[in-house]
Design a protein around this motif. Sequence first.
Motif, PDB file in Angstrom:
ATOM      1  N   PHE A 109       0.950  -1.169   0.042  1.00 11.45           N
ATOM      2  CA  PHE A 109       0.002  -0.007  -0.048  1.00 11.45           C
ATOM      3  C   PHE A 109       0.764   1.295   0.019  1.00 11.45           C
ATOM      4  CE2 PHE A 109      -2.675  -3.448   1.734  1.00 11.45           C
ATOM      5  CZ  PHE A 109      -3.892  -2.947   1.187  1.00 11.45           C
ATOM      6  N   GLY A 110       0.488   2.412  -0.847  1.00  9.22           N
ATOM      7  CA  GLY A 110       1.092   3.454  -0.758  1.00  9.22           C
ATOM      8  C   GLY A 110       0.672   4.342   0.438  1.00  9.22           C
ATOM      9  N   ARG A 166      -0.679   4.186  -5.462  1.00  8.95           N
ATOM     10  CA  ARG A 166      -1.592   3.255  -4.664  1.00  8.95           C
ATOM     11  C   ARG A 166      -1.243   2.086  -4.696  1.00  8.95           C
ATOM     12  NH1 ARG A 166      -5.336   6.239  -1.802  1.00  8.95           N
ATOM     13  NH2 ARG A 166      -6.453   7.881  -3.021  1.00  8.95           N
ATOM     14  N   ALA A 167      -2.282   0.978  -3.992  1.00 12.46           N
ATOM     15  CA  ALA A 167      -1.762  -0.533  -3.867  1.00 12.46           C
ATOM     16  C   ALA A 167      -1.448  -0.977  -4.929  1.00 12.46           C
ATOM     17  CB  ALA A 167      -2.892  -1.005  -3.155  1.00 12.46           C
ATOM     18  N   VAL A 168      -0.267  -1.927  -4.964  1.00  7.49           N
ATOM     19  CA  VAL A 168       0.008  -3.058  -6.091  1.00  7.49           C
ATOM     20  C   VAL A 168       0.133  -4.251  -5.295  1.00  7.49           C
ATOM     21  CG1 VAL A 168       1.387  -1.035  -7.198  1.00  7.49           C
ATOM     22  CG2 VAL A 168       2.437  -2.420  -5.391  1.00  7.49           C
ATOM     23  N   ASP A 170       4.353  -5.780 -27.346  1.00  8.24           N
ATOM     24  CA  ASP A 170       4.148  -4.485 -27.923  1.00  8.24           C
ATOM     25  C   ASP A 170       3.667  -3.430 -26.932  1.00  8.24           C
ATOM     26  OD1 ASP A 170       4.059  -2.329 -29.712  1.00  8.24           O
ATOM     27  OD2 ASP A 170       2.373  -3.233 -31.092  1.00  8.24           O
ATOM     28  N   ALA A 171       4.343  -2.651 -26.312  1.00  9.43           N
ATOM     29  CA  ALA A 171       4.034  -1.762 -25.375  1.00  9.43           C
ATOM     30  C   ALA A 171       4.312  -0.475 -25.626  1.00  9.43           C
ATOM     31  CB  ALA A 171       4.419  -2.372 -23.969  1.00  9.43           C
ATOM     32  N   ARG A 172       3.708   0.540 -25.011  1.00  4.37           N
ATOM     33  CA  ARG A 172       3.798   1.973 -24.999  1.00  4.37           C
ATOM     34  C   ARG A 172       3.472   2.646 -23.863  1.00  4.37           C
ATOM     35  NH1 ARG A 172      -0.568   1.727 -29.460  1.00  4.37           N
ATOM     36  NH2 ARG A 172       0.445  -0.280 -29.482  1.00  4.37           N
ATOM     37  N   GLU A 173       4.044   3.900 -23.674  1.00  7.84           N
ATOM     38  CA  GLU A 173       3.829   4.512 -22.565  1.00  7.84           C
ATOM     39  C   GLU A 173       2.240   5.007 -22.488  1.00  7.84           C
ATOM     40  OE1 GLU A 173       5.825   8.627 -20.181  1.00  7.84           O
ATOM     41  OE2 GLU A 173       6.387   7.884 -22.227  1.00  7.84           O
ATOM     42  N   GLY A 174       1.772   5.100 -21.068  1.00  4.14           N
ATOM     43  CA  GLY A 174       0.391   5.409 -20.671  1.00  4.14           C
ATOM     44  C   GLY A 174      -0.308   4.533 -20.278  1.00  4.14           C
ATOM     45  N   GLU A 175      -1.819   4.558 -19.703  1.00  2.00           N
ATOM     46  CA  GLU A 175      -2.469   3.620 -18.950  1.00  2.00           C
ATOM     47  C   GLU A 175      -4.004   3.988 -19.372  1.00  2.00           C
ATOM     48  OE1 GLU A 175      -1.819   4.155 -14.739  1.00  2.00           O
ATOM     49  OE2 GLU A 175      -2.977   5.866 -14.798  1.00  2.00           O
ATOM     50  N   PRO A 176      -4.566   2.722 -19.285  1.00  2.00           N
ATOM     51  CA  PRO A 176      -6.301   2.945 -19.321  1.00  2.00           C
ATOM     52  C   PRO A 176      -6.714   3.714 -18.085  1.00  2.00           C
ATOM     53  CG  PRO A 176      -5.698   0.676 -18.895  1.00  2.00           C
ATOM     54  CD  PRO A 176      -4.155   1.532 -18.996  1.00  2.00           C
ATOM     55  N   PRO A 177      -8.079   4.090 -18.136  1.00  4.34           N
ATOM     56  CA  PRO A 177      -8.517   4.855 -16.811  1.00  4.34           C
ATOM     57  C   PRO A 177      -8.845   3.630 -16.159  1.00  4.34           C
ATOM     58  CG  PRO A 177      -9.675   5.485 -18.999  1.00  4.34           C
ATOM     59  CD  PRO A 177      -8.942   4.332 -19.430  1.00  4.34           C
ATOM     60  N   ASP A 178      -8.679   3.942 -14.776  1.00  4.39           N
ATOM     61  CA  ASP A 178      -9.284   2.972 -13.596  1.00  4.39           C
ATOM     62  C   ASP A 178      -8.534   1.715 -13.534  1.00  4.39           C
ATOM     63  OD1 ASP A 178     -11.380   4.732 -13.142  1.00  4.39           O
ATOM     64  OD2 ASP A 178     -12.796   3.899 -14.379  1.00  4.39           O
ATOM     65  N   SER A 179      -7.099   1.869 -13.689  1.00  6.87           N
ATOM     66  CA  SER A 179      -6.112   1.011 -13.692  1.00  6.87           C
ATOM     67  C   SER A 179      -5.452   1.089 -12.372  1.00  6.87           C
ATOM     68  CB  SER A 179      -5.116   1.106 -14.692  1.00  6.87           C
ATOM     69  OG  SER A 179      -4.410   2.331 -14.611  1.00  6.87           O
ATOM     70  N   PHE A 180      -4.831  -0.042 -12.079  1.00  6.64           N
ATOM     71  CA  PHE A 180      -4.142  -0.195 -10.777  1.00  6.64           C
ATOM     72  C   PHE A 180      -2.931   0.807 -10.310  1.00  6.64           C
ATOM     73  CE2 PHE A 180      -1.290  -2.932 -13.315  1.00  6.64           C
ATOM     74  CZ  PHE A 180      -0.080  -2.741 -12.883  1.00  6.64           C
ATOM     75  N   CYS A 181      -2.811   1.388  -9.351  1.00  3.84           N
ATOM     76  CA  CYS A 181      -1.891   2.421  -9.017  1.00  3.84           C
ATOM     77  C   CYS A 181      -1.789   3.431 -10.176  1.00  3.84           C
ATOM     78  CB  CYS A 181      -0.349   1.612  -8.902  1.00  3.84           C
ATOM     79  SG  CYS A 181       0.972   2.708  -8.104  1.00  3.84           S
ATOM     80  N   PRO A 182      -3.052   4.193 -10.252  1.00  4.40           N
ATOM     81  CA  PRO A 182      -2.903   5.012 -11.296  1.00  4.40           C
ATOM     82  C   PRO A 182      -1.834   6.123 -11.448  1.00  4.40           C
ATOM     83  CG  PRO A 182      -4.677   5.328  -9.602  1.00  4.40           C
ATOM     84  CD  PRO A 182      -4.058   3.985  -9.292  1.00  4.40           C
ATOM     85  N   GLY A 183      -1.371   6.583 -12.140  1.00  4.02           N
ATOM     86  CA  GLY A 183      -0.269   7.540 -12.304  1.00  4.02           C
ATOM     87  C   GLY A 183       0.219   7.849 -13.827  1.00  4.02           C
ATOM     88  N   THR A 184       0.726   8.985 -13.760  1.00  4.55           N
ATOM     89  CA  THR A 184       1.452   9.422 -15.130  1.00  4.55           C
ATOM     90  C   THR A 184       2.237   8.363 -15.730  1.00  4.55           C
ATOM     91  OG1 THR A 184       1.223  11.581 -14.218  1.00  4.55           O
ATOM     92  CG2 THR A 184       2.264  11.278 -16.460  1.00  4.55           C
ATOM     93  N   HIS A 185       3.120   7.769 -15.017  1.00  4.19           N
ATOM     94  CA  HIS A 185       4.355   7.120 -15.441  1.00  4.19           C
ATOM     95  C   HIS A 185       3.902   5.566 -15.434  1.00  4.19           C
ATOM     96  CE1 HIS A 185       6.617  10.864 -15.397  1.00  4.19           C
ATOM     97  NE2 HIS A 185       6.117  10.826 -14.182  1.00  4.19           N
TER      98      HIS A 185
END
Length: 232
Positions: free
Chosen positions: A44-45, A76-78, A121-136
Amino acid sequence: MRVYRGRGDSIEADRAVSDRVVERVAADREPAVRVWRPHPQVAFGRRDARVEGYDRARELADERGFPPVEREVGGRAVAYTGATVAFARVTPVADSRSGLRVRYDAATADLLDALGSLGADAREGEPPDSFCPGTHSVRADCGGRSRKLAGLAQRVRADAAVVAGVLVVRDHAAIASVLDPVYAALDVPFDPGTVGSVARAGGRTDPDAVVDAVAGALVGDAAGDASVQRVG
């Protein structure tokens, strides 16, 4: 550069290893990389610890076989399952007020290189409402939607900076299952379907291969001078 592999015999011993790595970098001014597979747990954060549902969230994690712990970096929690990969690059700093973005960008680019070498095949960013939400964060389009594979955080002291992260290898279902009730207790929006993994993105599913790829990418041009230290 020193490279640390493996984990301590317990959650507490493992965390002590990470603390010692930071102290060593601060003392001898030599960068270090640590990549490993933590024991099962929900970390937990600091923000989590301040909300009303925190105690219940800890109970829910523990009931599902994920001992609750608190981590020093933000976010947040991971969840870690034993196959999940954690990584950290520790660098000495002279000015704690500068270099934050540069360190984030470099670590993200290295992680994307590692994932590419694994066939994901990945890229920077995240979908909405994902775990440990954050810019990075790092995401991949798989199964018809965008899913989060990794999140990064940073802790900066007066003498050392730590860019750390968690990468889901093949255990997306287990992580989604434990984090769903945990995030509900914390009253944080979370969509279990946004949890991705290297495997889900078409990459290799062997956690040790993922550790090797991430470690190699984080060490980069310093590979020829790197010394590997085995933990545990």
